[in-house]
Scaffold this active site. Structure first.
Site, mmCIF file in Angstrom:
data_model
loop_
_atom_site.group_PDB
_atom_site.id
_atom_site.type_symbol
_atom_site.label_atom_id
_atom_site.label_comp_id
_atom_site.label_asym_id
_atom_site.label_seq_id
_atom_site.Cartn_x
_atom_site.Cartn_y
_atom_site.Cartn_z
ATOM 1 N N HIS A 42 58.995 56.026 79.457
ATOM 2 C CA HIS A 42 59.472 56.273 80.687
ATOM 3 C C HIS A 42 60.860 56.140 80.843
ATOM 4 C CE1 HIS A 42 55.439 54.867 81.563
ATOM 5 N NE2 HIS A 42 55.447 55.958 82.300
ATOM 6 N N TYR B 290 59.712 55.807 87.591
ATOM 7 C CA TYR B 290 59.972 55.824 88.872
ATOM 8 C C TYR B 290 60.962 54.811 89.500
ATOM 9 C CZ TYR B 290 54.951 57.004 88.944
ATOM 10 O OH TYR B 290 53.576 57.681 88.818
ATOM 11 N N SER C 217 58.641 65.127 85.434
ATOM 12 C CA SER C 217 58.704 64.021 86.350
ATOM 13 C C SER C 217 57.444 63.028 86.142
ATOM 14 C CB SER C 217 58.667 64.257 87.893
ATOM 15 O OG SER C 217 57.335 64.737 88.325
ATOM 16 N N ASP C 218 57.483 61.684 86.559
ATOM 17 C CA ASP C 218 56.303 61.021 86.545
ATOM 18 C C ASP C 218 55.431 61.238 87.901
ATOM 19 O OD1 ASP C 218 54.381 59.064 86.022
ATOM 20 O OD2 ASP C 218 56.088 57.197 85.839
ATOM 21 N N THR C 219 54.060 61.073 87.830
ATOM 22 C CA THR C 219 53.293 61.625 88.712
ATOM 23 C C THR C 219 53.488 61.108 90.304
ATOM 24 O OG1 THR C 219 51.602 61.991 87.103
ATOM 25 C CG2 THR C 219 50.912 62.095 89.361
#
Length: 702
Positions: free
Chosen positions: A280, A330, A368-370
């Site tokens: 990430h 995030y 993007s992250d979920t």
């Protein structure tokens, strides 16, 4: 990097050429086309799919043309609504037996989506209604492939016939507590040790084989992209997602990223590739207080040791290797020079554009992250959904994960809040990946082939070698291991005597007439198997919910083997302890906590050690995180302690009996005390010498 290691990586790069594959744009002959419900056109003796049903070969349908020209042509034919659909990806599971849901049709026809996350467990023996919800129904490999084909036929019926790209989280690891949204149970896929276990092998050739094997399994069912692997570093033991990281060491992580990209994607994306989304960025893990940013209390990412660049290093390696996609985290990059530094990574233009694209030269797409728009919008909680969408896209994000509302994105485009030029840039990046994977020529798979590729015994055999090589012998007193063996009636070859040369060489343990073992957390039938010449096994497992108590260790027991797992018993959806108990990584502290659960309990571990003798007790501890084996717990009195990272009972028994020598090396240091973890900097690997119980790279052998 040592010269020997550089040579190994170089060999792996050469192995990654995917001989016999075709990278789109370099077709030297007519590719096999997926016909189904698409008419084939003919030109100069070649065939082409008429994806837009206009009766002529458009540039984007012409596999002889460069990818860039095909992308430009297709993008020029897309409506704003279709472009908005490209910018979204969301969970889309198959229903029972691989059938399409109403949601599938809605996502394709109404939302104009082309990218989906597949979370179904794939197993030879599905249990009807075993999961459902976000995780989806259980499917056979045949049914999974049929579902993918059905989806591709649905995609072919759309105006432009753009194929679907399915992604999945990692699903090839031995994991008793796979969490939907993070990883997927292995099911029938080959079952390797967890990521830290692969790093513990220190065997880049084996990791290359791992990548090549799972690429065959994934592509056989139609999975062509992965949310993985994690290039994050395990520098903060309290961070729950340590169990998906490879190591605390940036150089080792960088080597592994290179191998994974080169052997899952190839030198460039092609018809056999699995496109990776490395996560990430710019390195998850150094979370304030060790919190997980799936939850608000873990949203701040801090760098007290000024080690921001250290965490970026594995991502640099992945980018240099040609990774197709990157996922920002995030977390909020507190006090970093890339601005804004008070919002989540996907909302920061300084992180996504200035650092990732301008400084590091990344050319792929940013996913993007979920849930950043609705559930984890850290730093922009006070903004509207429209503001969050615009901010992420303006920062440099190309596709929003966990989002599927076309009208909201379309409204931002038509209002001028997001320019069509900016949207088209993302669309072209995303289309390029799908063209390079060969999906526009043939997105279909053979369900019969999927049935024998997934569950292939030869693949699992390699995974079992990796499991054995991943086990780390932390402590061994008075030559306790390997265990003495019961005298066989007739000498037989060991169960893995014919393994490839890279497997550890067996040692010759001593023999006794009989050897009686007391076990907890193990299958007694496996332990007593004749492959190890027949131990007498007494199981200490029991069910306290049924009013049962632990059986006392019988007189005459020679040794006790306890497999120890740590889980969290409370309701954190993505896993982890209660936020007020993040610091409780020491065994004695976890035993008294509300949200940590030791199995067997610390009381049972101590009881067995008292009854059989601590010096004759063997502890095999599953390290989901870098736990603290504190003195107060008494576990360090055990005669032997092994660290495991996702292995079967059989793999463990091979090490304990000497059929395989322990060869694993710790992928991260283990602290001596819980206080040492609280005192250390979240972005800094390891501890001071006096605070270190076992250092990075520690591992004994026979």
């Amino acid at each position: 990097m040592p010269k020997k290691m550089w040579f190994a990586v170089g060999v792996l790069v050469l192995l990654a050429s995917f001989s016999g594959t075709q990278a789109q744009g370099t077709y030297e002959s007519q590719p096999v086309l997926g016909e189904r419900n698409i008419q084939l056109l003919h030109d100069e003796g070649f065939q082409f799919r008429d994806l837009n049903k206009n009766g002529k070969v458009d540039v984007y349908e012409d596999w002889r043309q460069p990818v860039s020209d095909r992308v430009d042509d297709l993008a020029s034919q897309m409506t704003l609504e279709e472009k908005a659909g490209m910018l979204m990806i969301n969970t889309l599971n198959a229903e029972t037996q691989g059938t399409l849901s109403d949601r599938a049709v809605q996502y394709v026809q109404d939302e104009k989506m082309t990218r989906f996350i597949f979370r179904n467990t794939v197993t030879a023996t599905p249990v009807v209604d075993a999961a459902g919800g976000w995780r989806g129904a259980q499917l056979t490999p045949y049914e999974a492939a049929q579902f993918m084909n059905a989806m591709q036929e649905l995609m072919a019926s759309t105006r432009l016939g753009i194929p679907a790209l399915f992604k999945s989280n990692a699903r090839n690891h031995y994991d008793h507590d796979a969490r939907a949204g993070i990883n997927v149970p292995a099911g029938s896929f080959s079952e390797w040790p967890k990521e830290a276990g692969l790093a513990a092998t220190r065997d880049l050739d084996l990791i290359a084989e791992f990548a090549q094997i799972i690429a065959q399994e994934w592509t056989s069912v139609g999975l062509r992209s992965m949310y993985g692997y994690m290039a994050d570093l395990a520098t903060e033991p309290r961070w729950f997602r340590n169990h998906e990281t490879f190591t605390e060491d940036a150089d080792l992580a960088a080597q592994i990223m290179t191998v994974l990209v080169k052997n899952l994607q190839g030198d460039q994306l092609n018809t056999r590739s699995v496109a990776l989304t490395i996560k990430h960025f710019p390195g998850g893990g150094p979370q304030e207080g060790g919190g997980d940013p799936h939850y608000g209390y873990g949203k701040n990412q801090v760098y007290p040791a000024n080690n921001f660049e250290y965490h970026v290093k594995p991502f640099k390696a992945a980018i240099e290797a040609g990774v197709s996609s990157i996922m920002p985290y995030y977390g909020i990059p507190v006090d970093q020079k890339y601005l804004p530094n008070d919002v989540g990574m996907s909302f920061s233009k300084g992180i996504v554009t200035e650092l990732l694209r301008d400084e590091l030269g990344f050319k792929g797409n940013v996913n993007s992250d979920t849930g950043i728009i609705q559930r984890m919008p850290w730093g922009v909680e006070d903004k509207s959904l429209e503001d969050r969408i615009a901010m992420a896209i303006e920062a440099g994000v190309d596709v929003l994960s966990g989002f599927s509302d076309n009208k909201q994105i379309l409204g931002l485009i038509t209002s001028g809040r997001i320019s069509e030029e900016r949207v088209s840039l993302s669309v072209k990046r995303l289309l390029a990946e799908q063209f390079e994977l060969g999906l526009f020529e043939n997105p279909y798979v053979d369900p019969n082939r999927a049935s024998y590729v997934v569950g292939n015994r030869a693949f699992q055999r390699k995974a079992e070698i990796a499991q054995r090589k991943s086990i780390v012998l932390l402590q061994r007193k008075e030559d306790l291991l390997p265990l003495p063996m019961p005298k066989p009636k007739s000498r037989a070859r060991g169960p893995f005597a014919d393994l490839e040369p890279q497997a550890p060489s067996p040692v010759a343990p001593s023999e006794r007439e009989t050897v009686q073992l007391y076990t907890m957390g193990m299958n007694p039938e496996v332990v007593a198997d004749q492959r190890w010449f027949g131990f007498t096994v007494i199981s200490g497992d029991y069910d306290p919910s049924q009013g049962e108590t632990r059986p006392v260790v019988p007189p005459g027991t020679d040794y006790a083997i306890l497999r120890v797992e740590v889980t969290n018993s409370r309701g954190q959806g993505f896993g982890g302890p209660d936020p007020e108990e993040l610091d409780l990584l020491a065994f004695s502290d976890m035993a008294k906590s509300e949200s940590w659960k030791l199995t067997p309990s610390l009381a049972d571990i101590q009881g067995v050690m008292t009854e059989v003798g601590a010096e004759k007790t063997i502890l095999a501890i599953q390290f989901r995180q870098p736990y603290v084996l504190d003195e107060a717990s008494g576990v360090l009195n055990a005669g032997a302690i092994l660290a495991t990272f996702g292995v079967s009972d059989a793999a463990l028994m091979d090490i304990l009996t000497g059929f395989s020598k322990p060869s694993g090396k710790l992928p991260y240091a283990l602290a001596r005390t819980a206080q040492a973890i609280k005192d250390q900097d979240s972005d800094d690997p390891g501890y001071r010498e006096r605070d270190t119980l076992f250092p990075f790279g520690h591992g004994l052998t026979y």
